[in-house]
Design an enzyme around this catalytic site. Structure first.
Site, short mmCIF file in Angstrom:
data_model
loop_
_atom_site.label_atom_id
_atom_site.label_comp_id
_atom_site.label_asym_id
_atom_site.label_seq_id
_atom_site.Cartn_x
_atom_site.Cartn_y
_atom_site.Cartn_z
CD GLU A 15 0.27 -5.35 8.24
OE1 GLU A 15 1.38 -5.86 8.07
OE2 GLU A 15 -0.78 -5.84 7.76
CB SER B 226 0.36 -9.58 9.72
OG SER B 226 0.60 -10.64 8.84
NE ARG C 239 3.31 -6.72 4.12
CZ ARG C 239 4.10 -7.29 3.21
NH1 ARG C 239 4.69 -6.55 2.29
NH2 ARG C 239 4.26 -8.60 3.20
P1 FAD Z 1 -9.48 -0.97 5.28
O1 FAD Z 1 -9.17 -1.93 6.36
O2 FAD Z 1 -10.89 -0.62 5.07
O3 FAD Z 1 -8.62 0.35 5.49
C1 FAD Z 1 -7.26 0.27 5.82
C2 FAD Z 1 -6.69 1.70 5.82
O4 FAD Z 1 -6.71 2.21 4.49
C3 FAD Z 1 -7.51 2.66 6.65
O5 FAD Z 1 -6.63 3.56 7.29
C4 FAD Z 1 -8.37 3.41 5.64
O6 FAD Z 1 -8.64 4.74 6.03
C5 FAD Z 1 -7.46 3.42 4.42
N1 FAD Z 1 -8.21 3.38 3.15
C6 FAD Z 1 -9.04 2.41 2.71
N2 FAD Z 1 -9.48 2.71 1.48
C7 FAD Z 1 -8.95 3.92 1.15
C8 FAD Z 1 -9.03 4.77 0.02
N3 FAD Z 1 -9.76 4.46 -1.06
N4 FAD Z 1 -8.36 5.95 0.05
C9 FAD Z 1 -7.60 6.30 1.12
N5 FAD Z 1 -7.50 5.55 2.23
C10 FAD Z 1 -8.15 4.35 2.24
N6 FAD Z 1 -2.03 -7.33 3.84
C11 FAD Z 1 -0.90 -7.56 3.11
O7 FAD Z 1 -0.19 -6.60 2.79
N7 FAD Z 1 -0.54 -8.81 2.72
C12 FAD Z 1 -1.27 -9.90 3.04
O8 FAD Z 1 -0.93 -11.00 2.66
C13 FAD Z 1 -2.46 -9.70 3.82
N8 FAD Z 1 -3.21 -10.76 4.21
C14 FAD Z 1 -4.31 -10.56 4.98
C15 FAD Z 1 -5.04 -11.69 5.39
C16 FAD Z 1 -6.18 -11.53 6.17
C17 FAD Z 1 -6.96 -12.74 6.59
C18 FAD Z 1 -6.60 -10.22 6.54
C19 FAD Z 1 -7.85 -10.04 7.35
C20 FAD Z 1 -5.87 -9.11 6.17
C21 FAD Z 1 -4.71 -9.27 5.38
N9 FAD Z 1 -3.92 -8.18 4.98
C22 FAD Z 1 -2.80 -8.38 4.21
C23 FAD Z 1 -4.30 -6.79 5.37
C24 FAD Z 1 -5.38 -6.16 4.45
O9 FAD Z 1 -6.04 -7.13 3.72
C25 FAD Z 1 -4.77 -5.14 3.48
O10 FAD Z 1 -4.09 -4.14 4.18
C26 FAD Z 1 -5.84 -4.49 2.60
O11 FAD Z 1 -5.23 -3.70 1.61
C27 FAD Z 1 -6.83 -3.63 3.39
O12 FAD Z 1 -7.87 -3.27 2.52
P2 FAD Z 1 -9.28 -2.76 3.05
O13 FAD Z 1 -10.05 -2.30 1.87
O14 FAD Z 1 -9.92 -3.80 3.88
O15 FAD Z 1 -8.83 -1.52 3.91
P1 NAP Z 2 6.07 -17.12 6.31
O1 NAP Z 2 6.21 -17.72 4.96
O2 NAP Z 2 5.87 -18.02 7.48
O3 NAP Z 2 7.31 -16.18 6.59
C1 NAP Z 2 7.38 -15.39 7.78
C2 NAP Z 2 7.91 -14.03 7.45
O4 NAP Z 2 9.24 -14.17 7.01
C3 NAP Z 2 7.13 -13.38 6.33
O5 NAP Z 2 6.39 -12.34 6.86
C4 NAP Z 2 8.16 -12.95 5.31
O6 NAP Z 2 8.24 -11.56 5.15
C5 NAP Z 2 9.47 -13.42 5.85
N1 NAP Z 2 10.10 -14.26 4.80
C6 NAP Z 2 9.94 -15.57 4.59
N2 NAP Z 2 10.74 -15.98 3.59
C7 NAP Z 2 11.40 -14.89 3.15
C8 NAP Z 2 12.38 -14.66 2.15
N3 NAP Z 2 12.87 -15.65 1.41
N4 NAP Z 2 12.83 -13.42 1.97
C9 NAP Z 2 12.39 -12.41 2.71
N5 NAP Z 2 11.46 -12.55 3.68
C10 NAP Z 2 10.99 -13.78 3.91
O7 NAP Z 2 4.91 -16.02 6.29
P2 NAP Z 2 3.34 -16.15 6.43
O8 NAP Z 2 2.92 -15.54 7.67
O9 NAP Z 2 2.89 -17.55 6.08
O10 NAP Z 2 2.85 -15.20 5.24
C11 NAP Z 2 3.12 -15.53 3.90
C12 NAP Z 2 3.15 -14.26 3.08
O11 NAP Z 2 1.87 -13.61 3.14
C13 NAP Z 2 4.15 -13.23 3.58
O12 NAP Z 2 4.70 -12.59 2.46
C14 NAP Z 2 3.33 -12.29 4.41
O13 NAP Z 2 3.85 -10.96 4.40
C15 NAP Z 2 1.97 -12.33 3.73
N6 NAP Z 2 0.88 -12.14 4.69
C16 NAP Z 2 0.64 -10.89 5.13
C17 NAP Z 2 -0.41 -10.66 6.01
C18 NAP Z 2 -0.75 -9.26 6.47
O14 NAP Z 2 -1.81 -9.06 7.05
N7 NAP Z 2 0.10 -8.29 6.25
C19 NAP Z 2 -1.21 -11.71 6.45
C20 NAP Z 2 -0.90 -12.97 5.99
C21 NAP Z 2 0.13 -13.19 5.11
P3 NAP Z 2 7.29 -10.73 4.13
O15 NAP Z 2 6.17 -10.33 4.97
O16 NAP Z 2 8.15 -9.60 3.74
O17 NAP Z 2 6.95 -11.59 2.99
#
Ligand code: FAD
Ligand code: NAP
Length: 358
Positions: free
Chosen positions: A351, A255, A175
């Protein structure tokens, strides 16, 4: 076309936490020339610039001074990859797809599946734009953007030049990327090129996903041959819908904290004290700890504090229960961090990026 630059624009609809915030100036750019004009306006008016995409990974803690530019650049192009050194130019089961930064991530995952281009299915239903995906190297269900990224183009705000980054120069981590460190606030990503496979190769190694696939196949009387990228996409979407609140119904930013990566000494010390602490080994001998578990152990899952709360199905998600301010949300985040710090001596990292703090 000249970009429309408005003054005093509410950003509530532009952030998935639905936090109240006003941009001093705001514009949405759908063409490269508009982006350049907007930046020129900011430069001549001495305004700071804030870039947003879909607003799903930001916390607006207050009003935003200067110019907020929403990236809405559109367009998708592709090129089939031929096997290197092959004079006949045979296709190499791969296609390079270039997405403009404003394209919606999930819609493009579905578009690629329709085209028979695979590799993004585990990343289904992640909100936001293509251009924001490299910022934190989005990841889920065992796949991350870095697995597919070939290159991206970004506008360097210091030089005004377009710069091309390959995967290595993006310095991706968990991330994490260069754009959160040395490239912070410097580059505006305008397009992203991903190498996808024309051969279905579903990756169901992530335990929650393989369990869902197995249960589905058992229920439907199917064998493993029936596991297609489309099925993976559907099941990932189904798990996510069950587990995560839909921001349109319950505002959130996914998250709120990163899962901490612990080094071996700290890990061993904690495991001696908390035997059942889930941990995922890392190449350096340390481990990743699910932050949701830490928060749950502090008794905060489902906690409500006025207009904000910790989600009752996923403790990693902080929610706006209606009319929360950014300050209230950050106060809850502070309480969570303090509780985890006190109990586990682990400092949770927030995050999403925080804006509007004086
Ligand atoms: P924004 O929120 O608009 O911006 C985020 C950052 O990126 C800001 O700092 C902004 O300045 C910068 N930015 C945006 N666009 C650009 C650009 N074109 N150039 C330079 N900088 C830029 N993330 C995960 O990794 N895995 C997940 O599974 C995941 N699940 C999510 C589930 C939910 C319900 C929500 C709400 C969020 C989740 N996220 C997850 C986080 C989010 O969706 C990601 O980080 C996504 O990439 C953000 O995109 P955005 O366009 O909304 O960015
Ligand atoms: P989950 O399956 O309940 O697992 C909890 C955490 O444990 C996850 O974040 C995952 O890390 C880690 N994990 C689980 N199994 C793993 C494995 N076999 N090896 C390494 N790491 C493991 O997670 P969850 O909250 O339901 O989310 C499911 C997936 O969606 C995850 O990959 C999570 O990162 C992603 N997610 C991200 C966001 C966001 O906003 N960033 C929001 C929702 C969901 P990892 O994060 O490295 O996978």
């Amino acid at each position: 076309m000249t970009p429309v630059i408005q003054q005093n624009v509410s950003l509530r609809a532009f952030n998935t936490l639905a936090l109240p915030s006003t941009a001093e100036y705001f514009c949405s750019v759908s063409e490269h020339s508009q982006l350049l004009q907007a930046l020129e306006f900011a430069r001549t008016s001495a305004l700071v610039v804030t870039i947003i995409g879909g607003g799903s990974n930001i916390v607006l803690a207050g009003d935003i001074p200067g110019l907020v530019i929403q990236i809405d650049l559109r367009g998708v192009s592709h090129r089939y990859v031929t096997a290197a050194g092959n004079a006949t130019g045979d296709l190499a089961n791969a296609v390079d797809v270039t997405f403009a930064a404003g394209e919606n991530w999930h819609q493009q995952v579905l578009f690629c599946l329709d085209q028979g281009w695979y590799g993004l299915e585990n990343l289904s239903l992640i909100p936001g734009t293509m251009g924001a995906a490299p910022i934190q190297n989005i990841g889920a269900y065992g796949v991350e953007l870095a697995d597919r990224l070939i290159s991206l183009q970004a506008l360097d705000r210091q030089s005004g030049e377009l710069v091309c980054f390959d995967r290595q120069s993006c310095e991706f981590g968990y991330r994490d990327s260069l754009f959160k460190h040395a490239g912070y606030d410097r580059y505006i990503i305008v397009d992203v090129t991903l190498r996808l496979s024309t051969k279905p190769e579903p990756n169901i190694s992530y335990p929650a996903l393989s369990a869902a696939v197995e249960a589905f196949c058992r229920r439907e009387g199917l064998t493993s041959e029936a596991i297609t990228p489309r099925l993976v996409s559907n099941l990932v979407s189904e798990i996510r819908r069950q587990k995560l609140p839909d921001p349109a119904l319950l505002p959130n930013a996914g998250s709120f904290f990163k899962n901490p990566l612990l080094k071996q000494p700290q890990l061993n010390a904690l495991l001696a004290q908390f035997e059942d602490m889930p941990n995922y080994p890392q190449p350096d001998g340390g481990a990743k700890i699910p932050a949701a578990w830490l928060i749950e152990q502090c008794g905060l899952k489902g906690a409500e504090r006025g207009e904000v709360g910790v989600h009752d199905r996923q403790a990693l998600v902080l929610i706006n229960r209606g009319q929360a301010s950014g300050a209230e949300l950050l106060a809850l985040a502070g309480e969570v961090r303090q509780s985890v710090e006190q109990r586990f001596a682990i400092s949770l990292e927030i995050e999403p990026r925080i804006y509007g703090v004086n």
